[in-house]
Structure formats: structure tokens, C-alpha cells
Write a protein that holds these residues in place. Structure first.
Motif, PDB file in Angstrom:
ATOM      1  N   VAL A  30     -81.177  34.535  49.400  1.00 12.59           N
ATOM      2  CA  VAL A  30     -81.394  33.431  50.339  1.00 12.59           C
ATOM      3  C   VAL A  30     -80.605  32.200  49.918  1.00 12.59           C
ATOM      4  O   VAL A  30     -79.974  31.530  50.753  1.00 12.59           O
ATOM      5  CB  VAL A  30     -82.899  33.110  50.437  1.00 12.59           C
ATOM      6  N   VAL A  31     -80.599  31.899  48.625  1.00 16.24           N
ATOM      7  CA  VAL A  31     -79.841  30.742  48.125  1.00 16.24           C
ATOM      8  C   VAL A  31     -78.349  30.943  48.383  1.00 16.24           C
ATOM      9  O   VAL A  31     -77.640  30.006  48.788  1.00 16.24           O
ATOM     10  CB  VAL A  31     -80.115  30.532  46.620  1.00 16.24           C
ATOM     11  N   PHE A  32     -77.868  32.165  48.173  1.00 23.12           N
ATOM     12  CA  PHE A  32     -76.453  32.453  48.407  1.00 23.12           C
ATOM     13  C   PHE A  32     -76.084  32.284  49.880  1.00 23.12           C
ATOM     14  O   PHE A  32     -75.029  31.727  50.214  1.00 23.12           O
ATOM     15  CB  PHE A  32     -76.126  33.875  47.946  1.00 23.12           C
ATOM     16  N   VAL A  33     -76.954  32.751  50.773  1.00 24.50           N
ATOM     17  CA  VAL A  33     -76.695  32.597  52.215  1.00 24.50           C
ATOM     18  C   VAL A  33     -76.683  31.122  52.599  1.00 24.50           C
ATOM     19  O   VAL A  33     -75.791  30.663  53.336  1.00 24.50           O
ATOM     20  CB  VAL A  33     -77.744  33.367  53.031  1.00 24.50           C
ATOM     21  N   ILE A  34     -77.656  30.367  52.107  1.00 26.05           N
ATOM     22  CA  ILE A  34     -77.726  28.933  52.428  1.00 26.05           C
ATOM     23  C   ILE A  34     -76.498  28.205  51.899  1.00 26.05           C
ATOM     24  O   ILE A  34     -75.901  27.358  52.588  1.00 26.05           O
ATOM     25  CB  ILE A  34     -79.016  28.327  51.851  1.00 26.05           C
ATOM     26  N   ALA A  35     -76.090  28.527  50.663  1.00 28.89           N
ATOM     27  CA  ALA A  35     -74.910  27.892  50.080  1.00 28.89           C
ATOM     28  C   ALA A  35     -73.650  28.244  50.870  1.00 28.89           C
ATOM     29  O   ALA A  35     -72.770  27.393  51.078  1.00 28.89           O
ATOM     30  CB  ALA A  35     -74.752  28.300  48.621  1.00 28.89           C
ATOM     31  N   SER A  36     -73.563  29.476  51.331  1.00 25.33           N
ATOM     32  CA  SER A  36     -72.399  29.900  52.111  1.00 25.33           C
ATOM     33  C   SER A  36     -72.313  29.141  53.427  1.00 25.33           C
ATOM     34  O   SER A  36     -71.224  28.737  53.864  1.00 25.33           O
ATOM     35  CB  SER A  36     -72.483  31.406  52.388  1.00 25.33           C
ATOM     36  N   ILE A  37     -73.464  28.931  54.071  1.00 20.29           N
ATOM     37  CA  ILE A  37     -73.478  28.193  55.337  1.00 20.29           C
ATOM     38  C   ILE A  37     -73.182  26.722  55.103  1.00 20.29           C
ATOM     39  O   ILE A  37     -72.399  26.101  55.839  1.00 20.29           O
ATOM     40  CB  ILE A  37     -74.846  28.379  56.031  1.00 20.29           C
ATOM     41  N   ALA A  38     -73.810  26.148  54.065  1.00 18.97           N
ATOM     42  CA  ALA A  38     -73.602  24.720  53.777  1.00 18.97           C
ATOM     43  C   ALA A  38     -72.143  24.445  53.408  1.00 18.97           C
ATOM     44  O   ALA A  38     -71.566  23.433  53.826  1.00 18.97           O
ATOM     45  CB  ALA A  38     -74.531  24.279  52.649  1.00 18.97           C
ATOM     46  N   GLY A  39     -71.546  25.352  52.628  1.00 22.12           N
ATOM     47  CA  GLY A  39     -70.156  25.170  52.235  1.00 22.12           C
ATOM     48  C   GLY A  39     -69.160  25.686  53.244  1.00 22.12           C
ATOM     49  O   GLY A  39     -67.958  25.471  53.094  1.00 22.12           O
ATOM     50  N   ASN A  40     -69.666  26.399  54.280  1.00 26.09           N
ATOM     51  CA  ASN A  40     -68.805  26.982  55.312  1.00 26.09           C
ATOM     52  C   ASN A  40     -67.711  27.851  54.692  1.00 26.09           C
ATOM     53  O   ASN A  40     -66.554  27.801  55.081  1.00 26.09           O
ATOM     54  CB  ASN A  40     -68.178  25.875  56.169  1.00 26.09           C
ATOM     55  N   TRP A  41     -68.127  28.696  53.716  1.00 23.23           N
ATOM     56  CA  TRP A  41     -67.188  29.547  52.990  1.00 23.23           C
ATOM     57  C   TRP A  41     -66.936  30.816  53.802  1.00 23.23           C
ATOM     58  O   TRP A  41     -67.844  31.622  54.015  1.00 23.23           O
ATOM     59  CB  TRP A  41     -67.747  29.911  51.618  1.00 23.23           C
ATOM     60  N   LEU A  42     -65.707  31.007  54.223  1.00 26.10           N
ATOM     61  CA  LEU A  42     -65.383  32.127  55.092  1.00 26.10           C
ATOM     62  C   LEU A  42     -65.645  33.468  54.416  1.00 26.10           C
ATOM     63  O   LEU A  42     -66.268  34.366  55.002  1.00 26.10           O
ATOM     64  CB  LEU A  42     -63.911  32.041  55.530  1.00 26.10           C
ATOM     65  N   TRP A  43     -65.177  33.619  53.165  1.00 27.43           N
ATOM     66  CA  TRP A  43     -65.372  34.905  52.493  1.00 27.43           C
ATOM     67  C   TRP A  43     -66.853  35.208  52.309  1.00 27.43           C
ATOM     68  O   TRP A  43     -67.310  36.333  52.576  1.00 27.43           O
ATOM     69  CB  TRP A  43     -64.691  34.899  51.127  1.00 27.43           C
ATOM     70  N   ALA A  44     -67.617  34.232  51.837  1.00 26.49           N
ATOM     71  CA  ALA A  44     -69.036  34.456  51.569  1.00 26.49           C
ATOM     72  C   ALA A  44     -69.797  34.753  52.857  1.00 26.49           C
ATOM     73  O   ALA A  44     -70.677  35.621  52.893  1.00 26.49           O
ATOM     74  CB  ALA A  44     -69.637  33.239  50.870  1.00 26.49           C
ATOM     75  N   LEU A  45     -69.457  34.041  53.937  1.00 29.16           N
ATOM     76  CA  LEU A  45     -70.115  34.293  55.221  1.00 29.16           C
ATOM     77  C   LEU A  45     -69.802  35.700  55.734  1.00 29.16           C
ATOM     78  O   LEU A  45     -70.690  36.407  56.216  1.00 29.16           O
ATOM     79  CB  LEU A  45     -69.669  33.250  56.247  1.00 29.16           C
ATOM     80  N   THR A  46     -68.532  36.089  55.605  1.00 27.34           N
ATOM     81  CA  THR A  46     -68.141  37.425  56.031  1.00 27.34           C
ATOM     82  C   THR A  46     -68.851  38.483  55.192  1.00 27.34           C
ATOM     83  O   THR A  46     -69.320  39.506  55.714  1.00 27.34           O
ATOM     84  CB  THR A  46     -66.616  37.596  55.923  1.00 27.34           C
ATOM     85  N   PHE A  47     -68.934  38.239  53.906  1.00 33.26           N
ATOM     86  CA  PHE A  47     -69.613  39.168  53.007  1.00 33.26           C
ATOM     87  C   PHE A  47     -71.077  39.336  53.414  1.00 33.26           C
ATOM     88  O   PHE A  47     -71.570  40.465  53.547  1.00 33.26           O
ATOM     89  CB  PHE A  47     -69.519  38.663  51.566  1.00 33.26           C
ATOM     90  N   CYS A  48     -71.776  38.224  53.600  1.00 28.11           N
ATOM     91  CA  CYS A  48     -73.200  38.283  53.967  1.00 28.11           C
ATOM     92  C   CYS A  48     -73.398  38.992  55.300  1.00 28.11           C
ATOM     93  O   CYS A  48     -74.309  39.816  55.457  1.00 28.11           O
ATOM     94  CB  CYS A  48     -73.786  36.874  54.034  1.00 28.11           C
ATOM     95  N   HIS A  49     -72.542  38.690  56.261  1.00 29.58           N
ATOM     96  CA  HIS A  49     -72.696  39.270  57.594  1.00 29.58           C
ATOM     97  C   HIS A  49     -72.402  40.773  57.589  1.00 29.58           C
ATOM     98  O   HIS A  49     -73.167  41.573  58.142  1.00 29.58           O
ATOM     99  CB  HIS A  49     -71.767  38.556  58.568  1.00 29.58           C
ATOM    100  N   VAL A  50     -71.284  41.153  56.950  1.00 29.31           N
ATOM    101  CA  VAL A  50     -70.887  42.561  56.956  1.00 29.31           C
ATOM    102  C   VAL A  50     -71.845  43.398  56.113  1.00 29.31           C
ATOM    103  O   VAL A  50     -72.320  44.464  56.556  1.00 29.31           O
ATOM    104  CB  VAL A  50     -69.439  42.714  56.448  1.00 29.31           C
ATOM    105  N   VAL A  51     -72.160  42.943  54.908  1.00 20.26           N
ATOM    106  CA  VAL A  51     -73.038  43.708  54.024  1.00 20.26           C
ATOM    107  C   VAL A  51     -74.453  43.784  54.603  1.00 20.26           C
ATOM    108  O   VAL A  51     -75.078  44.850  54.632  1.00 20.26           O
ATOM    109  CB  VAL A  51     -73.055  43.093  52.608  1.00 20.26           C
ATOM    110  N   GLY A  52     -74.963  42.633  55.067  1.00 21.35           N
ATOM    111  CA  GLY A  52     -76.304  42.635  55.643  1.00 21.35           C
ATOM    112  C   GLY A  52     -76.403  43.530  56.864  1.00 21.35           C
ATOM    113  O   GLY A  52     -77.339  44.327  57.002  1.00 21.35           O
ATOM    114  N   GLY A  53     -75.410  43.441  57.757  1.00 20.31           N
ATOM    115  CA  GLY A  53     -75.425  44.268  58.960  1.00 20.31           C
ATOM    116  C   GLY A  53     -75.271  45.744  58.654  1.00 20.31           C
ATOM    117  O   GLY A  53     -75.933  46.593  59.270  1.00 20.31           O
ATOM    118  N   ALA A  54     -74.401  46.067  57.703  1.00 23.43           N
ATOM    119  CA  ALA A  54     -74.189  47.475  57.348  1.00 23.43           C
ATOM    120  C   ALA A  54     -75.452  48.091  56.747  1.00 23.43           C
ATOM    121  O   ALA A  54     -75.849  49.215  57.103  1.00 23.43           O
ATOM    122  CB  ALA A  54     -73.022  47.599  56.366  1.00 23.43           C
TER     123      ALA A  54
END
Length: 206
Positions: free
Chosen positions: A41-65
């Protein structure tokens, strides 16, 4: 002595049913998994707050898969196997499997939806003039239904099964009914996930 004599003579009486898992063995929420959930949860929040493209893609792809794979696995593979097990075996499996799902599924839903929405904003796919706008609206409709099912049907059924198993006299019929509901619904959402995969690959190649 009579029982010993019967055994020696080859006369075996009816087998005693295997005991159900003790109430102390059934955890509604596995506490050892909470630090992992908190870290995600902290990683997801940090990714959104920082608007990090790689981290957001990672969370979305891994979570969805993982969400898709688990739904399909539970509904299409675990369900038929579980239906053929004896009642004590089902209870033993449920006592160890369901607590993990209490933490796993909400975490995957959060990862997938939160990161996906932020990615859509960052890449401008939600703009009305964007070619992917209609596809994303369709995806949100499908994913919204799946999220409601996961959090409003699967999770309450999961927790109810575990609470029932902790009672002094668990109602086997209630547990069996809720387990069937959990497995069938997981299979349905897994098939719905296939629709989201089609939409997402279409968006990625638009």
C-alpha cells in the motif's frame, strides 16, 4: 479388548470421521501478512504521489495479472478439485486457504485500480478526444463490476466462512454454500478479466 479382538480377526468397525480444524487454528486475518500488505500500500501511494511511470505500470500490470490469474485458478481449477474432497479435507483446505485470500484480493484490487487510474490520467487517455477514451470507459465499467463483486461478495463470504469455522459447532451447510458462492463468483470475475485483457491490449496498441 473386544475392539482389539475385532481388529485381529480382520473385522474393522466404521471409521471415525476426521476432526475438523480446531477453532484456534482458523485465523480470520493472518497477522504475519499485514506488514507485506502495508508495504504494498505504501509503495502504491508513493508511486501515485510521485507520478512514477515505471512504478505505476508495475503496480497496474502485476496487480492485474495476479488478480486475473488467481480468479481463473480458483474458479476453474481449485473449485472442481475442492468439490470432490471429503468434508474434513475441505475444512482443512479452507482453514489454510481462505485467510490468505482475505488479505490478498483487496490488496490486488487496490494495486490494479489505483495505479491504472493514475496511469490513464498521466498519459491523457481519459481526455474525451483521445482514441482510447471509449475503450477505457468500457474497461472501467467491467472493472467496476469486478471490484464490487470482489469486495462486496467474495470478501464478505470469505470472512463469514472463517468466522463460522471458529464457532463451537460450525454449520457445514453454511460453509459449503459460501464456499460454492466464493468459487463460482471467482470464476465469473476471472472470465470478466479476459475482457479487460482484450481492452487493455487494444489500448496499448492504439
Amino acid at each position: 479388548m473386544a475392539e482389539v479382538g475385532n481388529v485381529q480377526a480382520g473385522i474393522v468397525g466404521p471409521a471415525e470421521p476426521a476432526p475438523l480444524p480446531g477453532r484456534s487454528q482458523v485465523q480470520v486475518v493472518p497477522l504475519r501478512g499485514l506488514p507485506i500488505v502495508a508495504a504494498v500500500v505504501v509503495f502504491v501511494i508513493a508511486s501515485i504521489a510521485g507520478n512514477w511511470l515505471w512504478a505505476l505500470t508495475f503496480c497496474h500490470v502485476v496487480g492485474g495479472a495476479l488478480w486475473t490469474a488467481i480468479d481463473l485458478f480458483v474458479g476453474l481449477i481449485v473449485g472442481p478439485i475442492l468439490g470432490r474432497l471429503s468434508i474434513p479435507a475441505r475444512a482443512e483446505f479452507t482453514a489454510r486457504f481462505m485467510p490468505k485470500m482475505v488479505l490478498l484480493m483487496p490488496t490486488l484490487v487496490l494495486m490494479t485500480l489505483a495505479a491504472g487510474f493514475q496511469l490513464a490520467l498521466k498519459e491523457g487517455n481519459l481526455a474525451p478526444g483521445n482514441p482510447n477514451h471509449a475503450w477505457l470507459i468500457a474497461s472501467y465499467c467491467v472493472v467496476g463490476v469486478m471490484a464490487v463483486i470482489a469486495l462486496g461478495v467474495l470478501e464478505p463470504a470469505n470472512i463469514t466462512v472463517l468466522v463460522e469455522m471458529r464457532k463451537q459447532r460450525p454449520d457445514g451447510e453454511v460453509i459449503a454454500l459460501l464456499m460454492r458462492r466464493f468459487i463460482y463468483t471467482a470464476g465469473i470475475t476471472g472470465l470478466m478479466q479476459v475482457a479487460t485483457l482484450i481492452i487493455m491490449t487494444r489500448v496499448a496498441t492504439q
